[in-house]
Structures are given as structure tokens and as C-alpha cells.
Design a protein around this motif. Structure first.
Motif, PDB file in Angstrom:
ATOM      1  N   VAL A  48      12.615  13.132 -10.669  1.00 26.00           N
ATOM      2  CA  VAL A  48      13.215  11.753 -10.236  1.00 26.00           C
ATOM      3  C   VAL A  48      11.876  11.096 -10.031  1.00 26.00           C
ATOM      4  CG1 VAL A  48      14.357  10.736  -8.329  1.00 26.00           C
ATOM      5  CG2 VAL A  48      15.484  12.550  -9.499  1.00 26.00           C
ATOM      6  N   TYR A  49      11.016  11.743  -9.375  1.00 25.48           N
ATOM      7  CA  TYR A  49       9.867  10.495  -8.676  1.00 25.48           C
ATOM      8  C   TYR A  49       9.070  10.300 -10.111  1.00 25.48           C
ATOM      9  CZ  TYR A  49       5.107   9.653  -7.368  1.00 25.48           C
ATOM     10  OH  TYR A  49       3.940   8.976  -6.993  1.00 25.48           O
ATOM     11  N   PHE A  50       8.853  11.051 -11.291  1.00 24.48           N
ATOM     12  CA  PHE A  50       8.324  10.726 -12.249  1.00 24.48           C
ATOM     13  C   PHE A  50       9.052   9.452 -12.927  1.00 24.48           C
ATOM     14  CE2 PHE A  50       8.258  10.537 -16.928  1.00 24.48           C
ATOM     15  CZ  PHE A  50       6.847  10.367 -17.092  1.00 24.48           C
ATOM     16  N   ALA A  51      10.375   9.475 -13.093  1.00 27.51           N
ATOM     17  CA  ALA A  51      11.240   8.660 -13.481  1.00 27.51           C
ATOM     18  C   ALA A  51      11.170   7.324 -12.885  1.00 27.51           C
ATOM     19  CB  ALA A  51      12.854   9.109 -13.970  1.00 27.51           C
ATOM     20  N   LEU A  52      11.118   7.477 -11.715  1.00 26.70           N
ATOM     21  CA  LEU A  52      11.052   5.936 -10.959  1.00 26.70           C
ATOM     22  C   LEU A  52       9.791   5.259 -10.871  1.00 26.70           C
ATOM     23  CD1 LEU A  52      12.777   7.252  -7.544  1.00 26.70           C
ATOM     24  CD2 LEU A  52      13.826   5.619  -9.322  1.00 26.70           C
ATOM     25  N   LYS A  53       8.797   6.238 -11.023  1.00 24.26           N
ATOM     26  CA  LYS A  53       7.229   5.748 -11.304  1.00 24.26           C
ATOM     27  C   LYS A  53       7.257   5.120 -12.632  1.00 24.26           C
ATOM     28  CE  LYS A  53       4.164   6.198  -7.787  1.00 24.26           C
ATOM     29  NZ  LYS A  53       3.831   4.871  -7.424  1.00 24.26           N
ATOM     30  N   ALA A  54       7.543   5.835 -13.772  1.00 19.60           N
ATOM     31  CA  ALA A  54       7.457   5.727 -15.123  1.00 19.60           C
ATOM     32  C   ALA A  54       8.168   4.321 -15.636  1.00 19.60           C
ATOM     33  CB  ALA A  54       7.542   6.712 -16.003  1.00 19.60           C
TER      34      ALA A  54
ATOM     35  N   TYR B 181       0.918   7.742 -15.974  1.00 22.23           N
ATOM     36  CA  TYR B 181      -0.181   8.740 -15.397  1.00 22.23           C
ATOM     37  C   TYR B 181      -0.089   8.926 -14.224  1.00 22.23           C
ATOM     38  CZ  TYR B 181      -2.978   8.035 -19.717  1.00 22.23           C
ATOM     39  OH  TYR B 181      -3.215   8.038 -20.923  1.00 22.23           O
ATOM     40  N   LYS B 182       0.412   7.877 -13.149  1.00 22.94           N
ATOM     41  CA  LYS B 182       0.622   7.948 -11.852  1.00 22.94           C
ATOM     42  C   LYS B 182       1.767   8.869 -11.540  1.00 22.94           C
ATOM     43  CE  LYS B 182      -1.645   3.743 -10.113  1.00 22.94           C
ATOM     44  NZ  LYS B 182      -1.336   2.542  -9.542  1.00 22.94           N
ATOM     45  N   GLY B 183       2.991   8.762 -12.346  1.00 27.40           N
ATOM     46  CA  GLY B 183       3.891   9.436 -12.329  1.00 27.40           C
ATOM     47  C   GLY B 183       3.885  10.815 -12.385  1.00 27.40           C
ATOM     48  N   GLU B 184       3.320  11.056 -13.724  1.00 31.79           N
ATOM     49  CA  GLU B 184       3.210  12.313 -14.172  1.00 31.79           C
ATOM     50  C   GLU B 184       2.226  13.241 -13.071  1.00 31.79           C
ATOM     51  OE1 GLU B 184       3.741  15.755 -16.211  1.00 31.79           O
ATOM     52  OE2 GLU B 184       4.712  14.028 -16.640  1.00 31.79           O
ATOM     53  N   THR B 185       1.153  12.454 -12.554  1.00 30.98           N
ATOM     54  CA  THR B 185       0.110  13.228 -11.545  1.00 30.98           C
ATOM     55  C   THR B 185       1.019  13.450 -10.462  1.00 30.98           C
ATOM     56  OG1 THR B 185      -1.623  12.077 -12.416  1.00 30.98           O
ATOM     57  CG2 THR B 185      -1.819  12.870 -10.217  1.00 30.98           C
ATOM     58  N   GLY B 186       1.743  12.528  -9.901  1.00 31.09           N
ATOM     59  CA  GLY B 186       2.582  12.867  -8.667  1.00 31.09           C
ATOM     60  C   GLY B 186       3.637  14.021  -8.944  1.00 31.09           C
TER      61      GLY B 186
END
Length: 132
Positions: free
Chosen positions: A55-61, A78-83
Motif C-alpha cells: 500500500v505504501y508503494f502504491a501511494l508513493k508510486a 524509486y522512493k516507493g520501492e525503497t520504502g
């Protein structure tokens, strides 16, 4: 006068995808309940360890859209995947340190099933997307 039809990149229907994945997690908890309550909550934890970072990744991406935002889109991916990876590691650490007893097999099996579910979710929904 001619009208131009734009081929805008559409966002995936994240709400439907997440609801489907949450349903799979609950189903795994019920299936593992047959084995034991410990296996059931371990399976639920494995699903949550997958779900929350996703969910975090999707919200960022998917914060940005459109060709003009290409740099922001790449940066947010990139930030979403790292997080997502960091959050996943933290959640595994917290679960292994603080949850006793734990059925490790149920936890990892559900996590693995959620990985496959994540790959198959777009197929289940026919690859349809929604306008931003």
C-alpha cells in the motif's frame, strides 16, 4: 474540426486491487485456522507484512501522472520501492522479535502467496485501469 483522442496513462484501480488482496489474506487466515489459531494469526501477519508495504508503494508510486511528470513518477517509484523494502524488513523484524508463539511456515507461505496474488491481481481485473 477533428478531435484528438489522447492515450493518457491510466491509474490502476488500487481500491479494488487492495480489497481483493485483503480478501485473500483473510481467506488464508481462515484456511490456516483449520491447523491452529497460532497458524491463523501467523498467516494473517504474513499477509499484513506483505500488504502494508505494498500500500505504501502504491501511494508513493501513483502520486503523479502524465508525461510532464515523468521525472517525478520515476522518483516516486524509486522512493516507493525503497520504502516498501525497508518497511517489509522492519515488519518482519517486529513480528519475529515480539510475537510468540509463531508459525513461521504459515507466515512465510502466506507472504509468498501474496506475492503471487500481487502479480495476478491485474489479470483478475482484466488489466483495466481508471482515469485519474
Amino acid at each position: 474540426m477533428t478531435t484528438m483522442k489522447t492515450n493518457a496513462i491510466r491509474r490502476p484501480p488500487l481500491g479494488k486491487w487492495f480489497a481483493f488482496q485483503a480478501g485473500v489474506i483473510l481467506l488464508m487466515g481462515l484456511v490456516f485456522w483449520i491447523k491452529s489459531p497460532v497458524a491463523a494469526y501467523s498467516a494473517l501477519l504474513g499477509g499484513i507484512i506483505f500488504f502494508l508495504p505494498n500500500v505504501y508503494f502504491a501511494l508513493k508510486a501513483f502520486r503523479y501522472s502524465g508525461a510532464r511528470a515523468a521525472k517525478q513518477i520515476m522518483g516516486s517509484f524509486y522512493k516507493g520501492e525503497t520504502g516498501k523494502l525497508i518497511l517489509c524488513a522492519i515488519l518482519f523484524t517486529v513480528v519475529f522479535k515480539s510475537i510468540k508463539p509463531l508459525d513461521v511456515a504459515a507466515l512465510f507461505l502466506t507472504f509468498a502467496i501474496m506475492l503471487v496474488t500481487n502479480w495476478l491481481t491485474p489479470v483478475v481485473f482484466g488489466g483495466k485501469t481508471q482515469q485519474s
